[in-house]
Design a protein around this motif. Structure first.
Motif, PDB file in Angstrom:
ATOM      1  N   CYS A 149      -8.017  -1.028   0.176  1.00 25.43           N
ATOM      2  CA  CYS A 149      -7.631   0.444  -0.473  1.00 25.43           C
ATOM      3  C   CYS A 149      -7.955   0.299  -1.849  1.00 25.43           C
ATOM      4  O   CYS A 149      -7.252   0.181  -2.920  1.00 25.43           O
ATOM      5  CB  CYS A 149      -6.245   0.371  -0.235  1.00 25.43           C
ATOM      6  SG  CYS A 149      -5.529   2.125  -0.291  1.00 25.43           S
ATOM      7  N   THR A 179       1.814   4.781   1.062  1.00 23.31           N
ATOM      8  CA  THR A 179       1.274   5.550   2.271  1.00 23.31           C
ATOM      9  C   THR A 179       1.498   7.020   2.155  1.00 23.31           C
ATOM     10  O   THR A 179       1.448   7.567   2.967  1.00 23.31           O
ATOM     11  CB  THR A 179       1.956   5.048   3.553  1.00 23.31           C
ATOM     12  OG1 THR A 179       3.678   5.191   3.317  1.00 23.31           O
ATOM     13  CG2 THR A 179       1.605   3.682   4.050  1.00 23.31           C
ATOM     14  N   ASN A 180       2.451   7.247   1.231  1.00 19.78           N
ATOM     15  CA  ASN A 180       2.956   8.783   0.726  1.00 19.78           C
ATOM     16  C   ASN A 180       3.926   8.718  -0.477  1.00 19.78           C
ATOM     17  O   ASN A 180       4.123   7.513  -1.017  1.00 19.78           O
ATOM     18  CB  ASN A 180       3.974   9.049   2.013  1.00 19.78           C
ATOM     19  CG  ASN A 180       3.942  10.803   2.227  1.00 19.78           C
ATOM     20  OD1 ASN A 180       3.544  11.483   1.099  1.00 19.78           O
ATOM     21  ND2 ASN A 180       4.172  11.301   3.353  1.00 19.78           N
ATOM     22  N   LYS A 214       0.802  -1.117   0.012  1.00 22.54           N
ATOM     23  CA  LYS A 214       0.085   0.103   0.019  1.00 22.54           C
ATOM     24  C   LYS A 214       0.955   1.166  -0.183  1.00 22.54           C
ATOM     25  O   LYS A 214       1.834   1.482   0.803  1.00 22.54           O
ATOM     26  CB  LYS A 214      -0.904   0.033   1.307  1.00 22.54           C
ATOM     27  CG  LYS A 214      -1.621   1.307   1.492  1.00 22.54           C
ATOM     28  CD  LYS A 214      -2.549   1.162   2.630  1.00 22.54           C
ATOM     29  CE  LYS A 214      -3.171   2.477   2.985  1.00 22.54           C
ATOM     30  NZ  LYS A 214      -3.925   2.377   4.120  1.00 22.54           N
ATOM     31  N   GLU A 262       3.691   0.661   2.488  1.00 25.43           N
ATOM     32  CA  GLU A 262       3.806  -0.267   3.670  1.00 25.43           C
ATOM     33  C   GLU A 262       3.308  -1.778   3.072  1.00 25.43           C
ATOM     34  O   GLU A 262       2.654  -1.738   2.217  1.00 25.43           O
ATOM     35  CB  GLU A 262       2.521   0.141   4.491  1.00 25.43           C
ATOM     36  CG  GLU A 262       2.237  -0.617   5.428  1.00 25.43           C
ATOM     37  CD  GLU A 262       0.977  -0.185   6.303  1.00 25.43           C
ATOM     38  OE1 GLU A 262      -0.356  -0.726   6.083  1.00 25.43           O
ATOM     39  OE2 GLU A 262       1.269   0.738   7.126  1.00 25.43           O
TER      40      GLU A 262
END
Length: 123
Positions: free
Chosen positions: A92, A49-50, A47, A55
């Motif tokens: 997500c 995250t920024n 995923k 992650e």
């Protein structure tokens, strides 16, 4: 052994198996490899995250049982892998790469019309 497979990309001639409740072209290569060389299967979800930060989540090992009918085993394991991919996507969905046209055949059956279920476009 570490093996990475794009479970959501199919090849020509692959079967249509349930994916979010809709028959969709499904890559059975991973199940076929497991059929020849059984080994632990541990799904991984990545995923964002920024910007440039990710992650990685290791999910529990998938319990796969050998079957007498190896062709059926490949199909059943591929269905199970589709369910795992669905669960990962639902954590997500905005980060899933929805451009893979796994539903192309279904769309052709609906005369090119897109079909919607719930709040998501499915085909």
């Amino acid at each position: 052994m570490l093996f990475r497979s794009m479970m959501d990309q199919s090849r020509p001639g692959e079967p249509e198996l349930p994916f979010f409740g809709v028959p969709a072209k499904t890559n059975t290569s991973f199940a076929a490899i497991w059929n020849k060389r059984p080994a632990p299967v541990v799904p991984v979800a990545i995923k964002r995250t920024n910007v440039m930060e990710f992650e990685m989540t290791f999910l529990p090992e998938v319990e796969l049982e050998p079957m007498e009918d190896k062709s059926q085993q490949i199909l059943e394991h591929s269905k199970l892998f589709n369910k795992i991919v669905e669960k990962i996507i639902l954590t997500c969905p905005e980060q899933y790469f929805w451009v893979h046209d796994r539903f192309r055949i279904r769309r052709e059956e609906h005369h090119g019309q897109r079909v919607f279920t719930a709040e998501k476009e499915v085909i």
